[in-house]
Scaffold this motif. Structure first.
Motif, short mmCIF file in Angstrom:
data_model
loop_
_atom_site.label_atom_id
_atom_site.label_comp_id
_atom_site.label_asym_id
_atom_site.label_seq_id
_atom_site.Cartn_x
_atom_site.Cartn_y
_atom_site.Cartn_z
N ILE A 29 44.41 54.10 39.71
CA ILE A 29 44.79 52.78 40.21
C ILE A 29 46.31 52.69 40.34
O ILE A 29 46.84 52.16 41.33
CB ILE A 29 44.27 51.66 39.28
CG1 ILE A 29 42.75 51.60 39.32
CG2 ILE A 29 44.87 50.31 39.67
CD1 ILE A 29 42.15 50.69 38.27
N ALA A 40 46.63 50.65 31.02
CA ALA A 40 46.46 49.67 32.10
C ALA A 40 47.48 48.54 31.97
O ALA A 40 48.07 48.10 32.97
CB ALA A 40 45.04 49.11 32.07
N SER A 80 50.52 47.83 34.61
CA SER A 80 50.44 46.55 35.33
C SER A 80 51.77 45.80 35.33
O SER A 80 52.03 45.00 36.23
CB SER A 80 49.36 45.66 34.72
OG SER A 80 49.76 45.17 33.45
N LYS A 137 46.67 43.25 39.73
CA LYS A 137 45.38 42.57 39.59
C LYS A 137 44.28 43.56 39.21
O LYS A 137 43.43 43.26 38.37
CB LYS A 137 45.03 41.88 40.91
CG LYS A 137 45.86 40.67 41.24
CD LYS A 137 45.45 40.09 42.58
CE LYS A 137 46.36 38.95 43.02
NZ LYS A 137 45.98 38.45 44.37
N ALA A 138 44.29 44.73 39.84
CA ALA A 138 43.27 45.74 39.55
C ALA A 138 43.36 46.21 38.10
O ALA A 138 42.34 46.38 37.42
CB ALA A 138 43.41 46.92 40.50
N GLN A 139 44.58 46.41 37.61
CA GLN A 139 44.75 46.85 36.22
C GLN A 139 44.31 45.76 35.24
O GLN A 139 43.67 46.05 34.22
CB GLN A 139 46.21 47.23 35.95
CG GLN A 139 46.72 48.43 36.72
CD GLN A 139 46.15 49.76 36.25
OE1 GLN A 139 45.14 49.82 35.57
NE2 GLN A 139 46.82 50.85 36.62
N LEU A 158 42.09 43.47 35.85
CA LEU A 158 40.63 43.45 35.92
C LEU A 158 40.02 44.60 35.12
O LEU A 158 38.96 44.46 34.50
CB LEU A 158 40.16 43.52 37.37
CG LEU A 158 40.23 42.22 38.17
CD1 LEU A 158 39.91 42.48 39.64
CD2 LEU A 158 39.28 41.18 37.59
N GLN A 159 40.70 45.74 35.14
CA GLN A 159 40.24 46.88 34.34
C GLN A 159 40.27 46.53 32.85
O GLN A 159 39.32 46.83 32.11
CB GLN A 159 41.12 48.10 34.64
CG GLN A 159 40.86 49.31 33.78
CD GLN A 159 39.54 50.00 34.07
OE1 GLN A 159 38.72 49.52 34.83
NE2 GLN A 159 39.32 51.15 33.45
N TYR A 175 30.98 45.02 33.21
CA TYR A 175 32.07 45.93 33.59
C TYR A 175 31.75 46.60 34.92
O TYR A 175 32.62 46.75 35.79
CB TYR A 175 32.25 46.96 32.49
CG TYR A 175 33.35 47.97 32.71
CD1 TYR A 175 34.58 47.61 33.26
CD2 TYR A 175 33.17 49.30 32.34
CE1 TYR A 175 35.59 48.53 33.44
CE2 TYR A 175 34.18 50.23 32.51
CZ TYR A 175 35.39 49.84 33.07
OH TYR A 175 36.39 50.76 33.25
N LEU A 228 34.05 46.46 38.27
CA LEU A 228 34.54 47.66 38.94
C LEU A 228 34.19 47.64 40.43
O LEU A 228 35.04 47.90 41.29
CB LEU A 228 33.93 48.91 38.29
CG LEU A 228 34.43 49.29 36.91
CD1 LEU A 228 33.60 50.45 36.36
CD2 LEU A 228 35.89 49.67 36.94
N VAL A 265 37.79 45.75 41.09
CA VAL A 265 38.80 46.80 41.02
C VAL A 265 38.86 47.62 42.30
O VAL A 265 39.92 47.76 42.92
CB VAL A 265 38.54 47.73 39.81
CG1 VAL A 265 39.49 48.92 39.83
CG2 VAL A 265 38.69 46.96 38.50
#
Length: 226
Positions: free
Chosen positions: A77, A144, A148, A157-159, A161-162, A198, A202, A206
């Motif tokens: 990511i 993460a 981030s 945002k993706a991190q 969310l992870q 989760y 994903l 993500v």
């Protein structure tokens, strides 16, 4: 178990079809496959007498790969490679996978409860395995968060969310264990049951944020505004 398997298998197919060309998509697809395989293995262990020992090994090999894939996903990511952590995560994952896959004495038995299964590992393998699992989960969370802090908005945002995805199964599992300490022996089963959340994060959170399709759409939108 079957319902969870169907959801995760469907998400796997969806991710492969839509995001198979994206590196992040391939990692997420592998994670979804592992989650689905564990649910199928758990069903066969508890629902049938069809080689329960063999299915126990299959299930544990599948979930053993997840912490390393999680660390890999965080780095993918971010578009970075921390080779020492990747080698450590995949190396330890491979070692445990070989133990579970090839050593028939790794499991002393299993107990099927109403909502989860208990896989009884030989001592001291169980304690070492849980340390390995939580160690790489929290390494993934820390990485993460670190990535981030300086990332572009979509990557940030993706991190985040992870991180949310990690907590979506760690926190509920911990609450269940605190309320009923007897469930400690069923952590893998309980954790993977909650991990369906989760899987959804994903697939629909993500991957779309970091996929080539999203990047191209963002560029087109920015160009139109200019």
């Amino acid at each position: 178990m079957i319902a969870t398997f169907v959801i995760e298998a469907s998400l796997f197919v969806y991710t492969v079809v839509r995001y198979r060309l994206a590196p992040v998509g391939r990692i997420v697809a592998a994670m979804l496959a592992c989650l689905a395989i564990f649910q199928l293995a758990e069903y066969n262990v508890c629902g049938h007498d069809l080689m329960p020992a063999g299915w126990s090994r299959v299930g544990y090999v599948a979930i053993t790969l997840l912490p390393a894939l999680g660390v890999h996903l965080v780095q993918a990511i971010a578009g970075r490679r921390a080779w020492l952590s990747l080698i450590g995560a995949y190396g330890s994952s491979a070692a445990f996978a070989l133990i579970f896959g090839l050593n028939s004495a790794a499991f002393q038995g299993h107990v099927c409860g109403g909502n989860y299964a208990v896989f009884q590992l030989m001592s001291p393998l169980g304690g070492v395995y849980f340390f390995y699992y939580y160690f790489w989960l929290f390494i993934g969370i820390a990485m993460a968060w670190m990535y981030s802090r300086t990332a572009k908005p979509n990557i940030r945002k993706a991190q985040l969310l992870q991180i949310l995805g990690y907590f979506s199964f760690i926190i509920p599992t911990s609450v269940v264990n605190a309320i009923n300490p007897q469930t400690l022996d069923g952590i893998p089963s309980i954790m993977c049951g909650f991990a369906v959340t989760y899987a959804l994060i994903l697939s629909f959170g993500v991957v779309p944020l970091v996929s080539p399709q999203h990047t191209q759409a963002t560029k087109r939108h920015s160009g139109h505004k200019l």
